[in-house]
Design an enzyme around this catalytic site. Structure first.
Site, PDB file in Angstrom:
ATOM      1  CG  ASP A 189      -1.994  -1.073   1.169  1.00 16.41           C
ATOM      2  OD1 ASP A 189      -1.764  -2.105   0.493  1.00 16.41           O
ATOM      3  OD2 ASP A 189      -3.051  -0.894   1.791  1.00 16.41           O
ATOM      4  CE  LYS A 249      -5.261   1.987   2.395  1.00 12.39           C
ATOM      5  NZ  LYS A 249      -4.170   1.247   3.070  1.00 12.39           N
ATOM      6  CE  LYS A 304      -6.949  -1.254   2.584  1.00 11.23           C
ATOM      7  NZ  LYS A 304      -5.600  -1.730   2.947  1.00 11.23           N
TER       8      LYS A 304
END
Lengths: 500, 299
Positions: free
Chosen positions: B136, B199, B235
């Protein structure tokens, strides 16, 4: 052949699947709105002079739930004699108590009606959906809240008429005959009754024959709120009853919402009389999407413009005009979006598109689907399942249509959208205006100046920018050309019930 | 491959986005579909701990919870991944061995991203070498707001390269991007530069994930799919604490992208406290009663 088979055979989706797959994996379970608490009697009489009275000829007609085709109840058929009685009681109330009480007291009655409607909002929403087929999400979140809002708004004006119309002594006409359609039964009642009463008139109102239930429930509410007898009279029946109201000698003003054809008949029969009138008639709203528009939000706006209330909206955006550069993208997105519309039981909280209001209208819309196909249009319909019983039509898109097609020119009043393209703003505006109607149009662009430039050239009573089908009691509503005469809503709507 | 001109702005109508979200929030999810949604949401969680005080002990506890969220109910899915700092990757990797649960690691000088690119790449490689299945990363918001779109693009592409086989989630930190149009642009840049997932947030900036921002990103993913045929995952992270919110997010996904995205390969929740609320609701659906939170382990 059974009725169901005919309908199933009507129009199966002919288009290929759109690219995204919205099937299964996770389905929403039924989420039915509880409806048992909403009481419906077996039979409803006429509401005249503050009392429920039997019709003079003793005739009743049945009302069905369009989602199940089951009979819900029956309504009295008002004849000339009944209408006369209703007008007399309205006249008596006008010349008696209603004109004697102060304007402030008049306002208090309207405020009371508004509050009582709010208290019983869920009951009215359920009945509206049962009787008319519209999704409970709409009757609960749009119709009934707006009904209360219109009563609140006009209640406030009742004792401020001198401020609304400075320099003159505002006076009511007297007895108003009001005829309303079946697409927004209680809301149209509110649009008619609230300003009429605020201005000091009394009314004889006829709801549409397929959707009279909430009007008679409203009559019960009026009785409960202690409004003087005869101020509101509600007579049920079909076109003949309406014509008795229009042609009654003691009616001072006629207010009608409905089809352009009937509007023309009314206008003819009023010619040469001194009756005042407002007519809110049909439409064939155009929506212009420019290349610089926020596309995803525009697509959502189109969905609200045409599939809201199954397209039974006089100001529905039924013609989409999209600038060539984004046409393919918009059509692809529309097709995918159609797949996520949930069509079915109006009383399910997740339903987006409910039942077509009546068998008659169901046949009309199907007739237009056939006309469109015969005219060479490409038809795309959502792949959804529709219930076996009841009058349901899949949300439909017609592409490859031209301005001369009947499906582009005529009001279908169903969940059917036609899509055309344009290159320049001038061409788009010309196509938008090239119709006998002029009720509402929409424009989608990110550019404020374009909204004003294009909007000021479109000939319609309402122009929505980057949104569609938004209503507010303070805003006037009405048509150009064959879409009507006069305005409802706002101060303009109040003026329509005040002597000039 | 041809990239779009990132200097062009795709217009987004704020009012329209928020109206759409509020309409989707009116979906009534009951009975079977609710149970299914709760379990689906549970299986999509990146069970997360990103604290300065994280210790191997805490991460081990977290992993055990990930494998077996609530022993009282046997047939529950496991969460999708455990998300930790790079130094904790090896601990989690060992603990999750054989479970099928992924180890996700934040990297690239999370959460600010304010380190030289070389260090951010080293950070990424370290996490991958330790065994991270997913990375991430954060984008350079300063550069983005400064209009240096090419730089943002190149950095993402470089991190993607450093990831090797590990999946790359690109954190836009939408709370610092201010407009939906910026969110849309950052999404497009990230997807074209090689993101497997986009995300919303680090969870360290407020506001973190919101539904309108998520809808804008889902629509960007949809357009990317229309144009390239490539499916990118989504996400939302931070601020999603209740089962009710989680179900609302699933509705957004279902009605924007459809069935193909309704699984842990294409949709994740970055959350920590959400797990227990989902468990509590699942128990409620099974027994008809709410249990006290004391019955659920706080890992």
């Amino acid at each position: 052949m059974s009725n169901t088979e005919t309908k199933e055979a009507a129009y199966k989706p002919t288009s290929p699947n759109s690219k995204l797959d919205f099937a299964s994996v996770w389905e929403y379970a039924p989420a039915p709105q509880d409806s048992k608490f909403a009481e419906v009697k077996d039979q409803y009489d006429l509401f005249i002079g503050g009392k429920f009275v039997k019709p003079s000829k003793g005739r009743y007609f049945k009302s069905t739930n369009p989602a199940t085709e089951e009979v819900i109840t029956e309504f009295a058929e008002a004849t000339q004699k009944d209408v006369d009685k209703a007008v007399k009681s309205a006249r008596k109330a006008f010349e008696g108590e209603w004109s004697r009480i102060s304007a402030k007291e008049r306002g208090k009655y309207l405020f009371r009606i508004a509050r009582m409607l709010q208290e019983r909002a869920r009951e009215f929403a359920v009945l509206e959906s049962m009787d008319g087929g519209k999704p409970i999400r709409e009757s609960r979140d749009v119709d009934i809240p707006l009904v209360a809002a219109y009563f609140f708004y006009y209640a406030g004006w009742a004792d401020k008429l001198e401020y609304a119309f400075p320099g003159k002594k505002p006076e009511p006409y007297g007895v108003c005959g009001q005829i309303i359609p079946w697409n927004f039964p209680l809301l149209m009642l509110a649009w008619k009754i609230a300003p009429a009463l605020a201005a000091g008139n009394t009314v004889v109102l006829k709801p549409a024959e397929t959707t009279s239930l909430t009007a008679l429930k409203f009559a019960e509410l009026v009785k409960d709120c202690g409004l003087p007898d005869g101020v509101i009279n509600i007579v049920t029946g079909a076109g003949q009853t309406g014509s008795e109201i229009v042609n009654h000698k003691d009616i001072d003003k006629v207010a009608f919402t409905g089809s352009t054809n009937v509007g023309k008949i009314i206008q003819k029969s009023l010619a040469g009389t001194d009756k005042k009138y407002t007519l809110e008639l049909g439409g064939k709203g155009a929506m212009l999407i420019f290349e610089d528009a926020p596309i995803d939000q525009a697509v959502e706006g189109i969905i609200n413009a045409i599939y809201f209330n199954q397209g039974h909206v006089c100001c529905a955006g039924s013609r989409l005009l999209v600038q060539e550069g984004v046409a393919d993208k918009v059509i692809q997105k529309l097709k995918d979006r159609l797949e996520t519309l949930i069509v079915g039981d109006p009383l399910d909280k997740n339903t987006d598109v409910g039942a077509i209001n009546s068998k008659e209208q169901f046949e009309t819309v199907n007739k237009y689907l056939e006309i469109g196909v015969n005219e060479g249009a490409e038809v795309y319909q959502a792949n959804c399942d529709v219930p076996e019983n009841g009058y349901f039509i899949r949300p439909t898109l017609f592409t490859n249509v031209s301005q001369s097609n009947r499906v582009v020119q005529e009001e279908i009043f169903g969940p059917v959208l036609t899509v055309q393209t344009f290159r320049t703003a001038d061409e788009g505006i010309e196509k938008a205006n090239n119709t006998p109607y002029g009720l509402a149009n929409g424009v989608w662009t990110d550019k404020g100046s374009k909204i004003f430039k294009v909007g000021s050239q479109m000939r319609s009573g309402v122009i929505w920018a980057n949104t569609y089908n938004k209503f507010d009691p303070t805003s006037p509503f009405g048509g150009y050309k064959e879409s009507g005469v006069g305005r409802e809503g706002g101060m303009h709507g109040l003026a329509a019930y005040i002597k000039n | 491959m041809k990239y779009p001109d990132f200097n062009q702005t795709i217009s987004i109508d704020e009012v329209g986005v928020e109206e759409r979200v509020s309409r989707l929030n009116k979906r009534s999810i009951k009975k079977d579909s609710k149970v299914q949604a709760l379990k689906l949401a549970l299986s999509m969680i990146d069970h997360t701990t990103l604290e300065g005080s994280d210790s191997p002990g805490k991460v081990i506890q977290l992993c055990k919870k990930a494998r077996q969220p609530h022993p009282a109910i046997p047939d529950l899915p496991t969460v999708a991944a455990v998300c930790v700092y790079p130094r904790m990757v090896s601990v989690a990797k060992k603990e999750l061995k054989g479970s099928g649960i992924h180890v996700a690691s934040v990297a690239t000088a999370f959460p600010s991203g304010q380190a030289p690119l070389s260090q951010r790449l080293d950070d990424t490689k370290f996490a991958v070498n330790e065994g991270a299945d997913e990375i991430d990363m954060v984008i350079s918001r300063g550069a983005f707001l400064n209009g240096e779109f090419q730089l943002v693009f190149d950095e993402i592409a470089a991190v993607k390269e450093a990831c090797g086989d590990a999946h790359l989630k690109v954190i836009l930190e939408t709370g610092e991007l201010h407009t939906y149009e910026n969110v849309r642009k950052a999404s497009d840049i990230a997807m074209h530069a090689g993101a497997d997932f986009i995300k919303t947030s680090t969870g360290k900036v407020s506001p973190a994930a919101t539904q309108p921002v998520t809808l804008v990103m889902l629509e960007a993913i949809r357009d990317h799919y229309y144009e390239t045929g490539k499916m990118i995952g989504m996400k939302p992270a931070g601020g999603i604490r209740t089962a009710k919110q989680a179900i609302q997010y699933l509705v957004l996904v279902k009605e924007t992208l459809g069935a193909a995205w309704l699984n842990k390969d294409y949709f994740r929740f970055g959350a920590s406290s959400l797990t227990n609320d989902l468990l509590m609701q699942i128990v409620k659906q099974q027994t008809g009663h709410y249990q006290s939170l004391n019955y659920f382990s706080n890992d």
